[in-house]
Write an enzyme that holds these catalytic residues in place. Sequence first.
Site, PDB file in Angstrom:
ATOM      1  CG  ASP A  69     -72.919 -52.672  43.924  1.00 31.69           C
ATOM      2  OD1 ASP A  69     -72.330 -53.559  44.563  1.00 31.69           O
ATOM      3  OD2 ASP A  69     -72.506 -52.245  42.826  1.00 31.69           O
TER       4      ASP A  69
ATOM      5  CB  CYS B  28     -67.765 -52.102  35.147  1.00 31.90           C
ATOM      6  SG  CYS B  28     -67.096 -53.621  34.440  1.00 31.90           S
TER       7      CYS B  28
ATOM      8  CG  HIS C 112     -70.142 -52.350  38.409  1.00 32.40           C
ATOM      9  ND1 HIS C 112     -70.709 -53.264  37.546  1.00 32.40           N
ATOM     10  CD2 HIS C 112     -68.831 -52.694  38.516  1.00 32.40           C
ATOM     11  CE1 HIS C 112     -69.792 -54.123  37.149  1.00 32.40           C
ATOM     12  NE2 HIS C 112     -68.628 -53.802  37.720  1.00 32.40           N
TER      13      HIS C 112
ATOM     14  CE  LYS D 282     -65.520 -56.250  42.830  1.00 34.49           C
ATOM     15  NZ  LYS D 282     -65.898 -57.114  41.718  1.00 34.49           N
TER      16      LYS D 282
END
Length: 476
Positions: free
Chosen positions: A262, A431, A185, A288
Amino acid sequence: MITTTTPMEGAILKLPCLRSVSRNTNFTNRSSNSFPWRYRRLHISASAASASAPLVEGPKLGPGSLGHITRSDFPILHQEINGLKLVYLDNAATSQKPTAVIKALQNYYEAYNSNVHRGIHYLSAKATDEYESARQKVANFIHAAEAREIIFTRNATEAINLVAYSWGLSNLKPGDEIITTIAEHHSAIVPWQIVAQKTGAVLRFVNLTEDEVPDVGQLRDFLSRSTKLLVMHHVSNMLASVLPMDEVISWAHDVGAKVLVDACQSVPHMVVDVKNLDTDFLVGSSHKMCGPTGVGFLYGKSKILSGMPPFLGGGEMIADVYLDHSTYAEPPSRFEAGTPAIGEAIGLGAAIDYLSEIGMQQIHDYEMELGNYLYDRLSSVSDVRIYGPAPSRTVKRAALCSFNVKDVHPTDIATFLDQQHGVAIRSGHHCAQPLHRHLGISASARASLHFYNTKDDVDRFIDALKDTINFFTSFK
């Protein structure tokens, strides 16, 4: 025809003139009062959620599935778009919120809204207790050793930037290497580009295998004593690949490197245990994982956090302030300058309670089955190209599919699905522009699932996609 320009590689998109389609295209959502719903929590005890007996036994995507059981907890899913029942398949971008989370936010603002850590009155003490309780819930959820290893941030992007500016600028020097992948990302690339420019460190990017998975073999070859940091996703938001982070982290530690994971696409969908992974840093995002927007978190090992300088200066992050210098609080306060997102953090705590009551292994097992069903159905549609690895007994995919349809722009697909079928998916570069360039595309469409989705949602999406493809190919 309507011609618009978008930021995606300067592409010119020709959106369909939907007035020529017979269905009503008036984009007016019905009010929330137009559908009956009532809040119903799952009657699953905490002990039952962690027990071995599964909530959904065996391969079951029918009426008794986890998706059917939990849908009533999400009021937003019970509305109509253009006279059609909403099918929400944009969960990799953001998840929907159960009533428990909405009520937690409302209760904070109605019952004990106050600033934290600074007051001795009842409201401030109550707000502080709930805010710090949320921190403990995050720690428990990812199996951190202690709550002070959790730092609340605005989002996962800020969490990565915190590590970049605090740890990165203090520890990296010319010639040091930061290893990441071309599938990251932007939030895991751009901060390290900035740090590399400031410090003289070198960024190295791991490529993909033929199966369109980040090449962990190449990554292992890249690792050396010059490697100071490894930055990697756990689950790809575009390829749906799941990386063996336990092995990767062990390899990195063997050469003395730190690791930042991440976990934005893994924490909401599977059991994540930072102690077993032995990662140095891990970031996640509330929105999320069924929590509010505006809050995320950074996990960091206590010893590392204690040696890092502040990221932002101001109130709350200090021990003492003098005219010529200041001394700083211990983590996590050191990294939480100013008034935090109190209500949002409390809402995140409520979301964790909700997910924990179901059980993350239950969620993961159900999503794997539903995700495989999505992949199978989508791969059977003519002229569709799905990105990432094919699922198998040894290859696990996350419950999402990024795809393109031959000769149809993904934004045209997403627009038609929304306006003509009430199906919400994502289109764009997600992204992940370097990854899209590597794949030879500027954009893709993406359908992504969560535990409150059902087999019916997937079937409606596939039927709607076929109709969409027929509409655009009819002009040829």
